[in-house]
Design a protein around this motif. Structure first.
Motif, PDB file in Angstrom:
ATOM      1  N   ILE A  44     -19.688  91.123  -6.172  1.00 25.32           N
ATOM      2  CA  ILE A  44     -18.545  91.372  -5.222  1.00 25.32           C
ATOM      3  C   ILE A  44     -18.971  92.197  -3.827  1.00 25.32           C
ATOM      4  O   ILE A  44     -18.281  91.829  -2.898  1.00 25.32           O
ATOM      5  CB  ILE A  44     -17.288  91.870  -5.810  1.00 25.32           C
ATOM      6  N   ASP A  45     -19.226  93.329  -4.053  1.00 30.82           N
ATOM      7  CA  ASP A  45     -19.582  94.123  -3.047  1.00 30.82           C
ATOM      8  C   ASP A  45     -20.604  93.431  -2.225  1.00 30.82           C
ATOM      9  O   ASP A  45     -20.548  93.862  -0.857  1.00 30.82           O
ATOM     10  CB  ASP A  45     -20.721  95.493  -3.484  1.00 30.82           C
ATOM     11  N   ALA A  46     -21.575  92.582  -2.516  1.00 28.06           N
ATOM     12  CA  ALA A  46     -22.496  92.286  -1.697  1.00 28.06           C
ATOM     13  C   ALA A  46     -22.097  91.023  -0.892  1.00 28.06           C
ATOM     14  O   ALA A  46     -22.624  90.776   0.006  1.00 28.06           O
ATOM     15  CB  ALA A  46     -23.953  91.890  -2.443  1.00 28.06           C
ATOM     16  N   ASN A  47     -21.057  90.047  -1.458  1.00 31.63           N
ATOM     17  CA  ASN A  47     -20.682  88.943  -0.860  1.00 31.63           C
ATOM     18  C   ASN A  47     -19.194  88.728  -0.269  1.00 31.63           C
ATOM     19  O   ASN A  47     -18.800  88.067   0.277  1.00 31.63           O
ATOM     20  CB  ASN A  47     -21.009  87.771  -1.888  1.00 31.63           C
ATOM     21  N   CYS A  48     -18.342  89.711  -1.157  1.00 26.85           N
ATOM     22  CA  CYS A  48     -16.962  89.646  -0.934  1.00 26.85           C
ATOM     23  C   CYS A  48     -16.380  90.496  -0.262  1.00 26.85           C
ATOM     24  O   CYS A  48     -15.166  90.304   0.604  1.00 26.85           O
ATOM     25  CB  CYS A  48     -16.351  89.083  -2.276  1.00 26.85           C
ATOM     26  N   GLN A  61      -5.480  90.161  -0.095  1.00 28.27           N
ATOM     27  CA  GLN A  61      -5.990  89.660  -1.444  1.00 28.27           C
ATOM     28  C   GLN A  61      -7.074  90.835  -1.819  1.00 28.27           C
ATOM     29  O   GLN A  61      -8.197  90.341  -1.768  1.00 28.27           O
ATOM     30  CB  GLN A  61      -6.141  88.397  -1.763  1.00 28.27           C
ATOM     31  N   PRO A  62      -6.911  92.166  -1.803  1.00 25.96           N
ATOM     32  CA  PRO A  62      -8.426  92.987  -1.996  1.00 25.96           C
ATOM     33  C   PRO A  62      -8.955  92.878  -3.331  1.00 25.96           C
ATOM     34  O   PRO A  62      -8.330  92.748  -4.305  1.00 25.96           O
ATOM     35  CB  PRO A  62      -7.585  94.390  -1.782  1.00 25.96           C
ATOM     36  N   TRP A  63     -10.392  92.770  -3.683  1.00 28.53           N
ATOM     37  CA  TRP A  63     -10.870  92.819  -4.782  1.00 28.53           C
ATOM     38  C   TRP A  63     -11.740  94.066  -4.697  1.00 28.53           C
ATOM     39  O   TRP A  63     -12.922  94.095  -4.982  1.00 28.53           O
ATOM     40  CB  TRP A  63     -12.109  91.628  -4.668  1.00 28.53           C
ATOM     41  N   THR A  64     -11.211  95.251  -4.563  1.00 26.97           N
ATOM     42  CA  THR A  64     -12.048  96.558  -4.413  1.00 26.97           C
ATOM     43  C   THR A  64     -12.103  97.194  -5.657  1.00 26.97           C
ATOM     44  O   THR A  64     -12.824  98.141  -5.935  1.00 26.97           O
ATOM     45  CB  THR A  64     -11.288  97.525  -3.468  1.00 26.97           C
ATOM     46  N   GLY A  65     -11.339  96.762  -6.710  1.00 30.64           N
ATOM     47  CA  GLY A  65     -11.321  97.373  -7.940  1.00 30.64           C
ATOM     48  C   GLY A  65     -11.341  96.142  -9.239  1.00 30.64           C
ATOM     49  O   GLY A  65     -11.010  95.152  -9.194  1.00 30.64           O
ATOM     50  N   TYR A  66     -11.732  96.494 -10.225  1.00 30.28           N
ATOM     51  CA  TYR A  66     -11.428  95.865 -11.437  1.00 30.28           C
ATOM     52  C   TYR A  66     -10.337  95.029 -11.781  1.00 30.28           C
ATOM     53  O   TYR A  66     -10.488  93.811 -11.873  1.00 30.28           O
ATOM     54  CB  TYR A  66     -11.856  96.716 -12.723  1.00 30.28           C
ATOM     55  N   ASN A  67      -9.346  95.764 -11.799  1.00 28.83           N
ATOM     56  CA  ASN A  67      -8.050  95.041 -12.030  1.00 28.83           C
ATOM     57  C   ASN A  67      -7.932  93.868 -10.862  1.00 28.83           C
ATOM     58  O   ASN A  67      -7.302  92.855 -11.403  1.00 28.83           O
ATOM     59  CB  ASN A  67      -6.672  96.126 -12.129  1.00 28.83           C
ATOM     60  N   GLN A  68      -7.923  94.211  -9.699  1.00 30.00           N
ATOM     61  CA  GLN A  68      -7.796  93.077  -8.618  1.00 30.00           C
ATOM     62  C   GLN A  68      -8.742  91.927  -8.866  1.00 30.00           C
ATOM     63  O   GLN A  68      -8.115  90.780  -8.696  1.00 30.00           O
ATOM     64  CB  GLN A  68      -7.888  93.675  -7.291  1.00 30.00           C
ATOM     65  N   VAL A  69      -9.907  92.027  -9.201  1.00 26.88           N
ATOM     66  CA  VAL A  69     -10.708  90.982  -9.426  1.00 26.88           C
ATOM     67  C   VAL A  69     -10.422  90.304 -10.856  1.00 26.88           C
ATOM     68  O   VAL A  69     -10.272  89.082 -10.765  1.00 26.88           O
ATOM     69  CB  VAL A  69     -12.274  91.477  -9.569  1.00 26.88           C
ATOM     70  N   LYS A  70      -9.961  91.147 -11.848  1.00 23.77           N
ATOM     71  CA  LYS A  70      -9.620  90.414 -13.217  1.00 23.77           C
ATOM     72  C   LYS A  70      -8.213  89.517 -12.697  1.00 23.77           C
ATOM     73  O   LYS A  70      -8.273  88.403 -13.420  1.00 23.77           O
ATOM     74  CB  LYS A  70      -9.329  91.581 -13.853  1.00 23.77           C
ATOM     75  N   ILE A  71      -7.462  90.294 -12.327  1.00 20.82           N
ATOM     76  CA  ILE A  71      -6.296  89.313 -11.830  1.00 20.82           C
ATOM     77  C   ILE A  71      -6.393  87.890 -11.116  1.00 20.82           C
ATOM     78  O   ILE A  71      -5.789  86.765 -11.643  1.00 20.82           O
ATOM     79  CB  ILE A  71      -5.062  90.104 -11.017  1.00 20.82           C
ATOM     80  N   PRO A  91     -18.161  82.473  -0.833  1.00 21.40           N
ATOM     81  CA  PRO A  91     -17.803  83.328   0.397  1.00 21.40           C
ATOM     82  C   PRO A  91     -17.750  82.358   1.546  1.00 21.40           C
ATOM     83  O   PRO A  91     -18.793  81.386   1.617  1.00 21.40           O
ATOM     84  CB  PRO A  91     -18.831  84.208   0.340  1.00 21.40           C
ATOM     85  N   LYS A  92     -17.045  82.964   2.644  1.00 23.27           N
ATOM     86  CA  LYS A  92     -17.077  81.903   3.884  1.00 23.27           C
ATOM     87  C   LYS A  92     -18.478  81.959   4.374  1.00 23.27           C
ATOM     88  O   LYS A  92     -19.050  83.192   4.535  1.00 23.27           O
ATOM     89  CB  LYS A  92     -16.108  82.644   4.734  1.00 23.27           C
ATOM     90  N   GLY A  93     -18.767  80.831   4.943  1.00 21.89           N
ATOM     91  CA  GLY A  93     -20.421  80.854   5.542  1.00 21.89           C
ATOM     92  C   GLY A  93     -21.298  81.035   4.647  1.00 21.89           C
ATOM     93  O   GLY A  93     -22.551  81.218   4.905  1.00 21.89           O
ATOM     94  N   GLY A  94     -21.433  81.019   3.479  1.00 24.51           N
ATOM     95  CA  GLY A  94     -22.271  81.178   2.459  1.00 24.51           C
ATOM     96  C   GLY A  94     -21.944  80.316   1.167  1.00 24.51           C
ATOM     97  O   GLY A  94     -20.829  79.749   0.740  1.00 24.51           O
ATOM     98  N   SER A  95     -22.937  81.041   0.104  1.00 24.62           N
ATOM     99  CA  SER A  95     -22.608  80.482  -1.309  1.00 24.62           C
ATOM    100  C   SER A  95     -23.308  81.464  -2.389  1.00 24.62           C
ATOM    101  O   SER A  95     -24.114  82.057  -1.746  1.00 24.62           O
ATOM    102  CB  SER A  95     -23.305  79.030  -1.677  1.00 24.62           C
ATOM    103  N   LEU A  96     -22.719  81.561  -3.195  1.00 26.26           N
ATOM    104  CA  LEU A  96     -23.246  82.247  -4.507  1.00 26.26           C
ATOM    105  C   LEU A  96     -24.228  81.381  -5.275  1.00 26.26           C
ATOM    106  O   LEU A  96     -24.237  80.204  -4.945  1.00 26.26           O
ATOM    107  CB  LEU A  96     -22.274  82.944  -5.478  1.00 26.26           C
ATOM    108  N   SER A  97     -25.386  82.182  -5.677  1.00 28.25           N
ATOM    109  CA  SER A  97     -26.447  81.227  -6.421  1.00 28.25           C
ATOM    110  C   SER A  97     -25.813  80.705  -7.748  1.00 28.25           C
ATOM    111  O   SER A  97     -24.750  81.347  -8.317  1.00 28.25           O
ATOM    112  CB  SER A  97     -27.524  82.136  -6.727  1.00 28.25           C
ATOM    113  N   PRO A  98     -26.074  79.755  -8.178  1.00 30.05           N
ATOM    114  CA  PRO A  98     -25.727  79.183  -9.504  1.00 30.05           C
ATOM    115  C   PRO A  98     -25.846  80.249 -10.546  1.00 30.05           C
ATOM    116  O   PRO A  98     -24.854  80.165 -11.489  1.00 30.05           O
ATOM    117  CB  PRO A  98     -26.781  78.068  -9.685  1.00 30.05           C
TER     118      PRO A  98
END
Length: 115
Positions: A44-48, A61-71, A91-98
């Motif tokens: 998340i920190d590197a890509n989102c 839609q923040p993803w700065t903490g565990y509960n936010q990502v979990k939800i 992520p916009k303009g990219g992809s996560l690896s498989p």
């Protein structure tokens, strides 16, 4: 005889694949327990986080903490698995690896543990 050896060697070389360690490891299932702190947060920190934090395009839609990502895990899984070219792909303009996508899938399957 030299001609047969040459052709045999050429066929062997052409049959070999050159793949990086990351490409090979992407197909390996994630077997250890996946946690937010150890595995998800770094992705998340590197890509989102650039968009999903205060001041970012998706700060609503923040993803700065565990509960936010979990939800939002179902939405996250939907977005990161979309095909390239889909305007909703993240992520916009990219992809996560498989492998990274598999880590998210495994995290959900493991019950979304924090630590």
């Amino acid at each position: 005889m030299k001609k047969i050896l040459y052709i045999s060697s050429l066929i062997t070389l052409l049959a070999c694949e050159s793949r990086t360690y990351e490409e090979i490891s992407e197909n390996v299932p994630v077997v250890e327990k996946v946690t937010y702190s150890k595995d998800i947060k770094p992705i998340i920190d590197a890509n989102c986080i650039v968009c999903h934090s205060a001041g970012g395009q998706a700060s609503f839609q923040p993803w700065t903490g565990y509960n936010q990502v979990k939800i939002h895990i179902d939405n996250i899984l939907d977005r990161i698995q979309r095909q390239n070219g889909d305007p909703l792909k993240m992520p916009k303009g990219g992809s996560l690896s498989p492998m990274q996508i598999n880590i998210f899938i495994k995290w959900k399957a493991d019950g979304l543990p924090e630590n």
